[in-house]
Design a protein around this motif. Structure first.
Motif, PDB file in Angstrom:
ATOM      1  N   SER A   1       0.918  -1.330   0.026  1.00  0.00           N
ATOM      2  CA  SER A   1       0.003   0.078   0.005  1.00  0.00           C
ATOM      3  C   SER A   1       0.644   1.230  -0.157  1.00  0.00           C
ATOM      4  CB  SER A   1      -0.838  -0.116   1.238  1.00  0.00           C
ATOM      5  OG  SER A   1      -0.050  -0.220   2.307  1.00  0.00           O
TER       6      SER A   1
ATOM      7  N   VAL B   1     -12.623   0.344   0.825  1.00  0.00           N
ATOM      8  CA  VAL B   1     -14.067  -0.213   0.741  1.00  0.00           C
ATOM      9  C   VAL B   1     -14.225  -1.175   2.094  1.00  0.00           C
ATOM     10  CG1 VAL B   1     -13.986  -0.093  -1.723  1.00  0.00           C
ATOM     11  CG2 VAL B   1     -13.032  -1.929  -0.534  1.00  0.00           C
TER      12      VAL B   1
ATOM     13  N   ARG C   1     -10.814  -5.310  14.952  1.00  0.00           N
ATOM     14  CA  ARG C   1      -9.535  -5.170  14.262  1.00  0.00           C
ATOM     15  C   ARG C   1      -8.174  -5.842  15.492  1.00  0.00           C
ATOM     16  NH1 ARG C   1      -8.466  -1.926   9.395  1.00  0.00           N
ATOM     17  NH2 ARG C   1      -6.363  -2.309   9.990  1.00  0.00           N
TER      18      ARG C   1
ATOM     19  N   GLU D   1     -15.068  -2.790  12.862  1.00  0.00           N
ATOM     20  CA  GLU D   1     -15.084  -2.140  11.506  1.00  0.00           C
ATOM     21  C   GLU D   1     -15.844  -2.766  10.750  1.00  0.00           C
ATOM     22  OE1 GLU D   1     -11.001  -2.136   9.716  1.00  0.00           O
ATOM     23  OE2 GLU D   1     -11.170  -4.271   9.522  1.00  0.00           O
TER      24      GLU D   1
ATOM     25  N   PRO E   1     -15.316  -5.091   7.741  1.00  0.00           N
ATOM     26  CA  PRO E   1     -14.171  -5.759   6.652  1.00  0.00           C
ATOM     27  C   PRO E   1     -14.061  -5.182   5.479  1.00  0.00           C
ATOM     28  CG  PRO E   1     -15.921  -7.457   7.223  1.00  0.00           C
ATOM     29  CD  PRO E   1     -16.332  -6.220   8.017  1.00  0.00           C
TER      30      PRO E   1
ATOM     31  N   GLY F   1     -10.690  -3.104   2.846  1.00  0.00           N
ATOM     32  CA  GLY F   1      -9.534  -2.343   2.735  1.00  0.00           C
ATOM     33  C   GLY F   1      -9.427  -1.414   1.856  1.00  0.00           C
TER      34      GLY F   1
ATOM     35  N   GLU G   1     -10.787  -8.393  -0.673  1.00  0.00           N
ATOM     36  CA  GLU G   1     -10.312  -8.251   0.559  1.00  0.00           C
ATOM     37  C   GLU G   1     -11.329  -9.115   1.391  1.00  0.00           C
ATOM     38  OE1 GLU G   1      -8.190  -6.432   2.026  1.00  0.00           O
ATOM     39  OE2 GLU G   1      -7.431  -4.970   0.853  1.00  0.00           O
TER      40      GLU G   1
ATOM     41  N   GLU H   1      -9.405 -11.657   4.116  1.00  0.00           N
ATOM     42  CA  GLU H   1      -9.526 -11.543   5.478  1.00  0.00           C
ATOM     43  C   GLU H   1     -10.283 -12.423   6.028  1.00  0.00           C
ATOM     44  OE1 GLU H   1     -10.625  -7.351   6.247  1.00  0.00           O
ATOM     45  OE2 GLU H   1      -8.867  -6.566   5.617  1.00  0.00           O
TER      46      GLU H   1
ATOM     47  N   ILE I   1     -12.879   9.023   6.383  1.00  0.00           N
ATOM     48  CA  ILE I   1     -11.927   8.692   7.375  1.00  0.00           C
ATOM     49  C   ILE I   1     -10.791   9.756   7.983  1.00  0.00           C
ATOM     50  CG2 ILE I   1     -10.017   6.974   7.751  1.00  0.00           C
ATOM     51  CD1 ILE I   1     -11.278   5.021   6.085  1.00  0.00           C
TER      52      ILE I   1
ATOM     53  N   MET J   1      -7.907   9.429   3.635  1.00  0.00           N
ATOM     54  CA  MET J   1      -8.961   8.363   3.091  1.00  0.00           C
ATOM     55  C   MET J   1     -10.245   8.454   3.122  1.00  0.00           C
ATOM     56  SD  MET J   1      -6.859   4.901   4.834  1.00  0.00           S
ATOM     57  CE  MET J   1      -6.670   5.748   6.462  1.00  0.00           C
TER      58      MET J   1
ATOM     59  N   LEU K   1     -14.040   6.322   3.248  1.00  0.00           N
ATOM     60  CA  LEU K   1     -14.703   4.916   3.307  1.00  0.00           C
ATOM     61  C   LEU K   1     -16.138   4.881   2.494  1.00  0.00           C
ATOM     62  CD1 LEU K   1     -14.886   2.285   4.832  1.00  0.00           C
ATOM     63  CD2 LEU K   1     -16.225   3.356   6.412  1.00  0.00           C
TER      64      LEU K   1
ATOM     65  N   ALA L   1     -14.655   6.460  12.079  1.00  0.00           N
ATOM     66  CA  ALA L   1     -15.243   6.750  10.805  1.00  0.00           C
ATOM     67  C   ALA L   1     -16.558   6.027  10.371  1.00  0.00           C
ATOM     68  CB  ALA L   1     -14.354   6.429   9.539  1.00  0.00           C
ATOM     69  N   ASP L   2     -16.761   4.632  11.338  1.00  0.00           N
ATOM     70  CA  ASP L   2     -17.849   3.754  11.154  1.00  0.00           C
ATOM     71  C   ASP L   2     -18.668   4.226  11.705  1.00  0.00           C
ATOM     72  OD1 ASP L   2     -15.236   2.709  10.321  1.00  0.00           O
ATOM     73  OD2 ASP L   2     -16.272   0.772  10.008  1.00  0.00           O
TER      74      ASP L   2
HETATM   75  N1  LIG Z   1     -11.229  -2.191   6.256  1.00  0.00           N
HETATM   76  C1  LIG Z   1     -11.799  -1.092   6.830  1.00  0.00           C
HETATM   77  N2  LIG Z   1     -10.718   0.095   7.087  1.00  0.00           N
HETATM   78  C2  LIG Z   1     -11.284   0.936   7.844  1.00  0.00           C
HETATM   79  C3  LIG Z   1     -12.564   1.134   8.094  1.00  0.00           C
HETATM   80  N3  LIG Z   1     -12.875   2.037   8.801  1.00  0.00           N
HETATM   81  C4  LIG Z   1     -11.731   2.826   8.912  1.00  0.00           C
HETATM   82  O1  LIG Z   1     -11.741   3.991   9.234  1.00  0.00           O
HETATM   83  N4  LIG Z   1     -10.849   2.277   8.128  1.00  0.00           N
HETATM   84  C5  LIG Z   1      -9.562   2.777   8.098  1.00  0.00           C
HETATM   85  C6  LIG Z   1      -8.836   1.694   8.933  1.00  0.00           C
HETATM   86  C7  LIG Z   1      -7.299   1.613   8.152  1.00  0.00           C
HETATM   87  O2  LIG Z   1      -6.512   2.978   8.358  1.00  0.00           O
HETATM   88  C8  LIG Z   1      -7.883   1.876   6.660  1.00  0.00           C
HETATM   89  C9  LIG Z   1      -8.061   0.477   6.009  1.00  0.00           C
HETATM   90  O3  LIG Z   1      -6.689  -0.113   5.802  1.00  0.00           O
HETATM   91  P1  LIG Z   1      -6.621  -1.703   5.927  1.00  0.00           P
HETATM   92  O4  LIG Z   1      -5.374  -2.092   6.842  1.00  0.00           O
HETATM   93  O5  LIG Z   1      -8.103  -2.439   6.222  1.00  0.00           O
HETATM   94  O6  LIG Z   1      -6.518  -2.036   4.605  1.00  0.00           O
HETATM   95  P2  LIG Z   1      -5.834  -3.305   3.630  1.00  0.00           P
HETATM   96  O7  LIG Z   1      -6.414  -4.349   4.310  1.00  0.00           O
HETATM   97  O8  LIG Z   1      -5.595  -2.927   2.327  1.00  0.00           O
HETATM   98  O9  LIG Z   1      -4.406  -3.266   4.335  1.00  0.00           O
HETATM   99  P3  LIG Z   1      -2.878  -2.762   3.621  1.00  0.00           P
HETATM  100  O10 LIG Z   1      -2.688  -3.325   2.348  1.00  0.00           O
HETATM  101  O11 LIG Z   1      -2.879  -1.264   3.956  1.00  0.00           O
HETATM  102  O12 LIG Z   1      -2.124  -3.441   5.101  1.00  0.00           O
HETATM  103  O13 LIG Z   1      -8.829   2.569   6.574  1.00  0.00           O
HETATM  104  C10 LIG Z   1     -13.488   0.182   7.779  1.00  0.00           C
HETATM  105  O14 LIG Z   1     -14.881   0.011   8.136  1.00  0.00           O
HETATM  106  N5  LIG Z   1     -13.235  -1.140   7.277  1.00  0.00           N
END
Ligand SMILES: Nc1nc2c([nH]c(=O)n2[C@H]2C[C@H](O)[C@@H](COP(=O)(O)OP(=O)(O)OP(=O)(O)O)O2)c(=O)[nH]1
Length: 141
Positions: free
Chosen positions: A2, A14, A29, A40, A42, A44, A59, A63, A83, A87, A89, A126-127
């Motif tokens: 990322s 998403v 998480r 959250e 699920p 990404g 994703e 996951e 977010i 970012m 969402l 954000a959620d």
């Molecule tokens: N998946 C997800 N992320 C959320 C939500 N709400 C929210 O603020 N986020 C934020 C948390 C993280 O900073 C970012 C998503 O990162 P992530 O770690 O889930 O994404 P990813 O699976 O693609 O992981 P990576 O490749 O960056 O490691 O968005 C939600 O409802 N679902």
């Protein structure tokens, strides 16, 4: 992965509102430390050149180990749920097509929650408005 990104700015995240028997799946998480313990939807980050719905299916497969079908989007008035400055969402209702969801490396727990009880979970900031919007749906006839 990322760190190298050439797609949408702010970055699009998403999330899946997976519904079964009137209950919604929320995932807690397990990482990174500053987000651990928060619930959250699920999902990404969408990769460059990827359609949001395709990213969501990918994703959820990664996951939770299940296949989902993507249905309608739950839109906010602005079209996304912010977010932060970097970012946004977007979330879609999803149905389980194959498999039984189980937490992988990203989560340490999944719960199935009624619409009305969703706002009481300890969400990522954000959620919370998404959970509130879903609970409002429970009030509709
Ligand atoms: N998946 C997800 N992320 C959320 C939500 N709400 C929210 O603020 N986020 C934020 C948390 C993280 O900073 C970012 C998503 O990162 P992530 O770690 O889930 O994404 P990813 O699976 O693609 O992981 P990576 O490749 O960056 O490691 O968005 C939600 O409802 N679902």
């Amino acid at each position: 992965m990322s760190e190298i990104h050439d797609g949408e700015h702010p970055r699009l995240v998403v999330g899946a509102i997976i519904v079964r028997d009137g209950l919604v799946l929320a995932a807690r998480r397990s990482r990174p430390a500053e987000l651990a313990g928060k619930y959250e939807f699920p999902g990404g980050k969408v990769e460059a050149g990827e359609q949001p719905e395709a990213a969501l299916v990918r994703e959820i497969r990664e996951e939770l180990g299940v296949e989902v079908g993507v249905d309608a989007e739950l839109e906010s008035l602005s079209g996304h749920w912010p977010i932060g400055p970097a970012m946004n969402l977007r979330v879609w209702f999803c149905e389980l097509v194959e498999g039984e969801p189980a937490p992988g490396e990203s989560h340490d727990q999944i719960v199935w929650c009624s619409l009305a009880a969703l706002p009481e979970l300890d969400w990522l900031p954000a959620d919370q408005p998404v959970a509130d919007a879903l609970a409002a749906l429970a009030d509709q006839p």
